[in-house]
Design a protein around this motif. Sequence first.
Motif, PDB file in Angstrom:
ATOM      1  N   LYS A 134       0.837  -1.193   0.000  1.00  0.00           N
ATOM      2  CA  LYS A 134       0.000   0.000   0.000  1.00  0.00           C
ATOM      3  C   LYS A 134       0.871   1.241   0.000  1.00  0.00           C
ATOM      4  N   LYS A 135       0.280   2.358  -0.398  1.00  0.00           N
ATOM      5  CA  LYS A 135       1.022   3.606  -0.384  1.00  0.00           C
ATOM      6  C   LYS A 135       1.341   3.981   1.050  1.00  0.00           C
ATOM      7  N   THR A 136       2.484   4.626   1.241  1.00  0.00           N
ATOM      8  CA  THR A 136       2.921   5.061   2.556  1.00  0.00           C
ATOM      9  C   THR A 136       2.828   6.573   2.655  1.00  0.00           C
ATOM     10  N   GLU A 137       3.117   7.089   3.845  1.00  0.00           N
ATOM     11  CA  GLU A 137       3.069   8.538   4.055  1.00  0.00           C
ATOM     12  C   GLU A 137       4.093   9.254   3.173  1.00  0.00           C
ATOM     13  N   SER A 138       5.221   8.579   2.914  1.00  0.00           N
ATOM     14  CA  SER A 138       6.270   9.216   2.121  1.00  0.00           C
ATOM     15  C   SER A 138       6.064   9.045   0.618  1.00  0.00           C
ATOM     16  N   SER A 139       5.105   8.220   0.234  1.00  0.00           N
ATOM     17  CA  SER A 139       4.865   7.991  -1.187  1.00  0.00           C
ATOM     18  C   SER A 139       3.372   8.051  -1.479  1.00  0.00           C
ATOM     19  N   GLY A 140       3.013   8.731  -2.532  1.00  0.00           N
ATOM     20  CA  GLY A 140       1.606   8.866  -2.865  1.00  0.00           C
ATOM     21  C   GLY A 140       1.064   7.720  -3.683  1.00  0.00           C
ATOM     22  N   LEU A 141       1.927   6.777  -4.077  1.00  0.00           N
ATOM     23  CA  LEU A 141       1.497   5.674  -4.933  1.00  0.00           C
ATOM     24  C   LEU A 141       1.784   4.337  -4.265  1.00  0.00           C
ATOM     25  N   PRO A 142       0.957   3.339  -4.535  1.00  0.00           N
ATOM     26  CA  PRO A 142       1.255   1.992  -4.053  1.00  0.00           C
ATOM     27  C   PRO A 142       2.452   1.431  -4.805  1.00  0.00           C
ATOM     28  N   ARG A 143       3.117   0.442  -4.203  1.00  0.00           N
ATOM     29  CA  ARG A 143       4.299  -0.142  -4.810  1.00  0.00           C
ATOM     30  C   ARG A 143       3.991  -1.569  -5.232  1.00  0.00           C
ATOM     31  N   CYS A 144       4.013  -1.814  -6.530  1.00  0.00           N
ATOM     32  CA  CYS A 144       3.804  -3.152  -7.072  1.00  0.00           C
ATOM     33  C   CYS A 144       5.057  -3.567  -7.829  1.00  0.00           C
ATOM     34  N   LEU A 145       5.226  -4.862  -7.986  1.00  0.00           N
ATOM     35  CA  LEU A 145       6.365  -5.345  -8.751  1.00  0.00           C
ATOM     36  C   LEU A 145       6.203  -4.955 -10.216  1.00  0.00           C
ATOM     37  N   GLY A 146       7.289  -5.030 -10.945  1.00  0.00           N
ATOM     38  CA  GLY A 146       7.305  -4.543 -12.321  1.00  0.00           C
ATOM     39  C   GLY A 146       6.454  -5.341 -13.287  1.00  0.00           C
ATOM     40  N   LYS A 147       6.447  -4.884 -14.542  1.00  0.00           N
ATOM     41  CA  LYS A 147       5.614  -5.499 -15.577  1.00  0.00           C
ATOM     42  C   LYS A 147       6.010  -6.952 -15.849  1.00  0.00           C
ATOM     43  N   SER A 148       7.285  -7.284 -15.562  1.00  0.00           N
ATOM     44  CA  SER A 148       7.730  -8.647 -15.832  1.00  0.00           C
ATOM     45  C   SER A 148       7.191  -9.647 -14.818  1.00  0.00           C
ATOM     46  N   LYS A 149       6.600  -9.128 -13.737  1.00  0.00           N
ATOM     47  CA  LYS A 149       6.037 -10.010 -12.721  1.00  0.00           C
ATOM     48  C   LYS A 149       4.533 -10.165 -12.940  1.00  0.00           C
ATOM     49  N   GLY A 150       4.053 -11.382 -12.745  1.00  0.00           N
ATOM     50  CA  GLY A 150       2.626 -11.622 -12.894  1.00  0.00           C
ATOM     51  C   GLY A 150       2.191 -11.887 -14.317  1.00  0.00           C
ATOM     52  N   ARG A 151       3.137 -12.323 -15.168  1.00  0.00           N
ATOM     53  CA  ARG A 151       2.766 -12.656 -16.544  1.00  0.00           C
ATOM     54  C   ARG A 151       1.806 -13.853 -16.568  1.00  0.00           C
ATOM     55  N   THR A 152       0.954 -13.884 -17.551  1.00  0.00           N
ATOM     56  CA  THR A 152       0.088 -15.042 -17.754  1.00  0.00           C
ATOM     57  C   THR A 152       0.927 -16.184 -18.315  1.00  0.00           C
ATOM     58  N   HIS A 153       0.895 -17.329 -17.650  1.00  0.00           N
ATOM     59  CA  HIS A 153       1.714 -18.458 -18.075  1.00  0.00           C
ATOM     60  C   HIS A 153       1.195 -19.051 -19.385  1.00  0.00           C
ATOM     61  N   VAL A 154       2.121 -19.597 -20.138  1.00  0.00           N
ATOM     62  CA  VAL A 154       1.735 -20.297 -21.363  1.00  0.00           C
ATOM     63  C   VAL A 154       0.951 -21.557 -20.991  1.00  0.00           C
ATOM     64  N   GLN A 155       0.056 -21.942 -21.856  1.00  0.00           N
ATOM     65  CA  GLN A 155      -0.753 -23.139 -21.608  1.00  0.00           C
ATOM     66  C   GLN A 155       0.075 -24.399 -21.885  1.00  0.00           C
ATOM     67  N   ILE A 156       0.090 -25.292 -20.912  1.00  0.00           N
ATOM     68  CA  ILE A 156       0.861 -26.524 -21.012  1.00  0.00           C
ATOM     69  C   ILE A 156      -0.089 -27.718 -20.974  1.00  0.00           C
ATOM     70  N   ASP A 157       0.189 -28.712 -21.772  1.00  0.00           N
ATOM     71  CA  ASP A 157      -0.606 -29.937 -21.810  1.00  0.00           C
ATOM     72  C   ASP A 157      -0.691 -30.531 -20.398  1.00  0.00           C
ATOM     73  N   PRO A 158      -1.905 -30.778 -19.878  1.00  0.00           N
ATOM     74  CA  PRO A 158      -2.054 -31.350 -18.533  1.00  0.00           C
ATOM     75  C   PRO A 158      -1.291 -32.647 -18.332  1.00  0.00           C
ATOM     76  N   GLU A 159      -1.144 -33.461 -19.394  1.00  0.00           N
ATOM     77  CA  GLU A 159      -0.394 -34.706 -19.249  1.00  0.00           C
ATOM     78  C   GLU A 159       1.091 -34.441 -18.994  1.00  0.00           C
ATOM     79  N   VAL A 160       1.601 -33.373 -19.612  1.00  0.00           N
ATOM     80  CA  VAL A 160       2.993 -32.987 -19.380  1.00  0.00           C
ATOM     81  C   VAL A 160       3.171 -32.545 -17.929  1.00  0.00           C
ATOM     82  N   ILE A 161       2.220 -31.785 -17.446  1.00  0.00           N
ATOM     83  CA  ILE A 161       2.276 -31.328 -16.054  1.00  0.00           C
ATOM     84  C   ILE A 161       2.249 -32.517 -15.096  1.00  0.00           C
ATOM     85  N   GLU A 162       1.407 -33.521 -15.373  1.00  0.00           N
ATOM     86  CA  GLU A 162       1.306 -34.696 -14.510  1.00  0.00           C
ATOM     87  C   GLU A 162       2.600 -35.502 -14.525  1.00  0.00           C
TER      88      GLU A 162
END
Length: 362
Positions: free
Chosen positions: A310-338
């Motif tokens: 959350k934003k703090t008293e010293s910063s007016g904006l919340p702090r989130c990780l960069g654009k490289s974080k939270g990417r949508t994962h590629v779809q993998i065959d469920p059998e490969v995952i198993e």
Amino acid sequence: MAHRAPSGRGLAPSRRLARRFLFLFTLSLSCSYLCYSLLCCCGGPAAPRARCAPARSAAAAKKLLQKSRSCGRAPAEPPGSAAPGRRPREPPPPAAAPPGPPRPGAKRLPQAIVVGVKKGGTRAVLEFIRVHPDVRALGTEPHFFDRNYDRGLEWYRSLMPRTLDSQITVEKTPSYFVTKEAPRRIFNMSRDTKLIVVVRNPVTRAISDYTQTLSKKPDIPTFEGLSFRNRSLGLVDTSWNAIRIGMYAVHLQSWLQYFPLSQIHFVSGEKLITDPAGEMGKVQDFLGIKRVITDKHFYFNKTKGFPCLKKTESSGLPRCLGKSKGRTHVQIDPEVIEQLRDFYRPYNIKFYETVGQDFRWE
């Protein structure tokens, strides 16, 4: 008839002459000292070359004394002039220097290192712990113990942020966990170093690792093609880094040759998302600092799919990780995952038993 004591007027000429000579000698001595004080106090650099005219009368001596006092300080008492039982006046002590700006601290080798693992949540741990006032962290990954060791410890120290005596220096380089030489090198730096390992379901971690690489190199082979030497036979390619990193039990053995488990703290990458305050509370306990980072510091970002600060008293904006974080994962065959789950299962069980913690990845 009694005789009266002779008065001054009745003194013989020789005695009157002696008394006058004594008065003039004393007056001349006092004036000479006053003149010396004037020259040293008010005369400037050229003063020692000047000479004092002798005072001819008491009025001249009084005038000289007033001039001496106008220098801004009373003249020091001449030697031997102090009253009996009284110490001669001493010069006042020099004024204390005005307080300067507070010291910015010193650059110290880290007392704690986030040593792994890649795509497990190490950046989140680093950004969250930096909120603590007793922690200073290096924002970039120095890769000292794997790539830059030949540069020496002083080079490594020079990268660190300045810290006060009450603060802990932290750095993070996730590749240390799978670098064979890193445990010995860190031990040689300090056997008291505290180590933080952020672990995550190895199958999910491998897919996240592949997704990141794919964003940089779109022409790489498929996840399935890289994961197996022979999929029909279930032969996993452990030489592929994305697969090899998730064999946590294997890599941990290298660290236990130098550090006891009490100096290694394992953070659950999954719980870091669902309960960031709880996981960071354990990290603060491990580092021996007060639990300052709590639920009030976080909010869940639905777009990214993980918590942000959350934003703090010293910063007016919340702090989130960069654009490289939270990417949508590629779809993998469920059998490969198993198949990969089956591959990792014995390594996971061994890891749970070694660290005494069940991460529930099955």
